[in-house]
Scaffold this active site. Sequence first.
Site, PDB file in Angstrom:
ATOM      1  N   LYS A  44      45.965  -0.246  23.528  1.00 30.30           N
ATOM      2  CA  LYS A  44      45.895  -0.911  24.833  1.00 30.30           C
ATOM      3  C   LYS A  44      46.221   0.051  25.968  1.00 30.30           C
ATOM      4  CE  LYS A  44      48.622  -4.603  24.459  1.00 30.30           C
ATOM      5  NZ  LYS A  44      49.181  -5.960  24.653  1.00 30.30           N
ATOM      6  N   LYS A  46      49.218   1.288  26.435  1.00 29.17           N
ATOM      7  CA  LYS A  46      50.590   0.979  26.868  1.00 29.17           C
ATOM      8  C   LYS A  46      51.574   1.670  25.928  1.00 29.17           C
ATOM      9  CE  LYS A  46      50.735  -3.608  28.959  1.00 29.17           C
ATOM     10  NZ  LYS A  46      51.303  -4.956  28.862  1.00 29.17           N
TER      11      LYS A  46
HETATM   12  N1  C2G Z   1      53.028 -12.703  32.201  1.00 25.16           N
HETATM   13  C1  C2G Z   1      53.273 -13.660  33.192  1.00 25.16           C
HETATM   14  N2  C2G Z   1      53.919 -13.302  34.310  1.00 25.16           N
HETATM   15  C2  C2G Z   1      54.347 -12.025  34.492  1.00 25.16           C
HETATM   16  C3  C2G Z   1      54.123 -11.055  33.492  1.00 25.16           C
HETATM   17  C4  C2G Z   1      53.459 -11.424  32.338  1.00 25.16           C
HETATM   18  O1  C2G Z   1      52.887 -14.837  33.038  1.00 25.16           O
HETATM   19  N3  C2G Z   1      54.985 -11.702  35.641  1.00 25.16           N
HETATM   20  C5  C2G Z   1      52.311 -13.118  31.001  1.00 25.16           C
HETATM   21  C6  C2G Z   1      50.973 -12.405  30.840  1.00 25.16           C
HETATM   22  O2  C2G Z   1      49.974 -13.058  31.616  1.00 25.16           O
HETATM   23  C7  C2G Z   1      50.722 -12.556  29.337  1.00 25.16           C
HETATM   24  C8  C2G Z   1      52.154 -12.526  28.761  1.00 25.16           C
HETATM   25  O3  C2G Z   1      53.055 -12.769  29.859  1.00 25.16           O
HETATM   26  O4  C2G Z   1      50.124 -13.831  29.058  1.00 25.16           O
HETATM   27  C9  C2G Z   1      52.494 -11.193  28.132  1.00 25.16           C
HETATM   28  O5  C2G Z   1      52.263 -10.185  29.098  1.00 25.16           O
HETATM   29  P1  C2G Z   1      52.155  -8.668  28.585  1.00 25.16           P
HETATM   30  O6  C2G Z   1      53.292  -8.362  27.689  1.00 25.16           O
HETATM   31  O7  C2G Z   1      51.870  -7.803  29.764  1.00 25.16           O
HETATM   32  O8  C2G Z   1      50.853  -8.757  27.658  1.00 25.16           O
HETATM   33  P2  C2G Z   1      49.458  -8.024  27.858  1.00 25.16           P
HETATM   34  O9  C2G Z   1      49.646  -6.567  27.979  1.00 25.16           O
HETATM   35  O10 C2G Z   1      48.746  -8.767  28.903  1.00 25.16           O
HETATM   36  O11 C2G Z   1      48.799  -8.239  26.408  1.00 25.16           O
HETATM   37  O12 C2G Z   1      45.486  -9.523  23.336  1.00 25.16           O
HETATM   38  C10 C2G Z   1      46.176  -9.873  24.529  1.00 25.16           C
HETATM   39  C11 C2G Z   1      47.150  -8.802  24.905  1.00 25.16           C
HETATM   40  O13 C2G Z   1      48.021  -8.479  23.846  1.00 25.16           O
HETATM   41  C12 C2G Z   1      47.942  -9.258  26.117  1.00 25.16           C
END
Ligand code: C2G
Length: 129
Positions: A44, A46
């Site tokens: 990803k 990350k």
């Molecule tokens: N999220 C949120 N508000 C934030 C930060 C994150 O609602 N301020 C939500 C994101 O929208 C996501 C979840 O928390 O639904 C996890 O966020 P991340 O850890 O950044 O996940 P991401 O990198 O988006 O990975 O296959 C899908 C991916 O694995 C998603």
Amino acid sequence: MKKVITYGTFDLLHYGHINILKRAKQHGDFLVVALSTDEFNAIKGKESYFKYEERKQLLNAIRYVDLVIPEESWDQKARDIQKYDIDCFVMGNDWEGKFDFLKKYTEVVYLPRTPEISTSKIKDDLGFG
Ligand code: C2G
């Protein structure tokens, strides 16, 4: 029992993550969190501060979370939905529309993100951005 699934890295766990998990759980009775492995994070683009086992430990301590499974690839979602008998797939709306192909397997719900917080903002504010 209505089963919900959501996916993510959940690094430096913060209240935005808690908000989405709390609201995801409100869509059913059992919440599965597919947690990105360190290897998948690399795919990803990350690199998480906390490694998979640490992030898993934190998620398992959250009252809304019932099961944590590894997320190892982009294309496991349909299999997970069938394997875990999922009724509802939930993601934050930064992913709006990206997972609509899953509608043939389950309900797909995008929820508003918590706007002012993010893992990268935490790192930037602490000078580690
Ligand atoms: N999220 C949120 N508000 C934030 C930060 C994150 O609602 N301020 C939500 C994101 O929208 C996501 C979840 O928390 O639904 C996890 O966020 P991340 O850890 O950044 O996940 P991401 O990198 O988006 O990975 O296959 C899908 C991916 O694995 C998603």
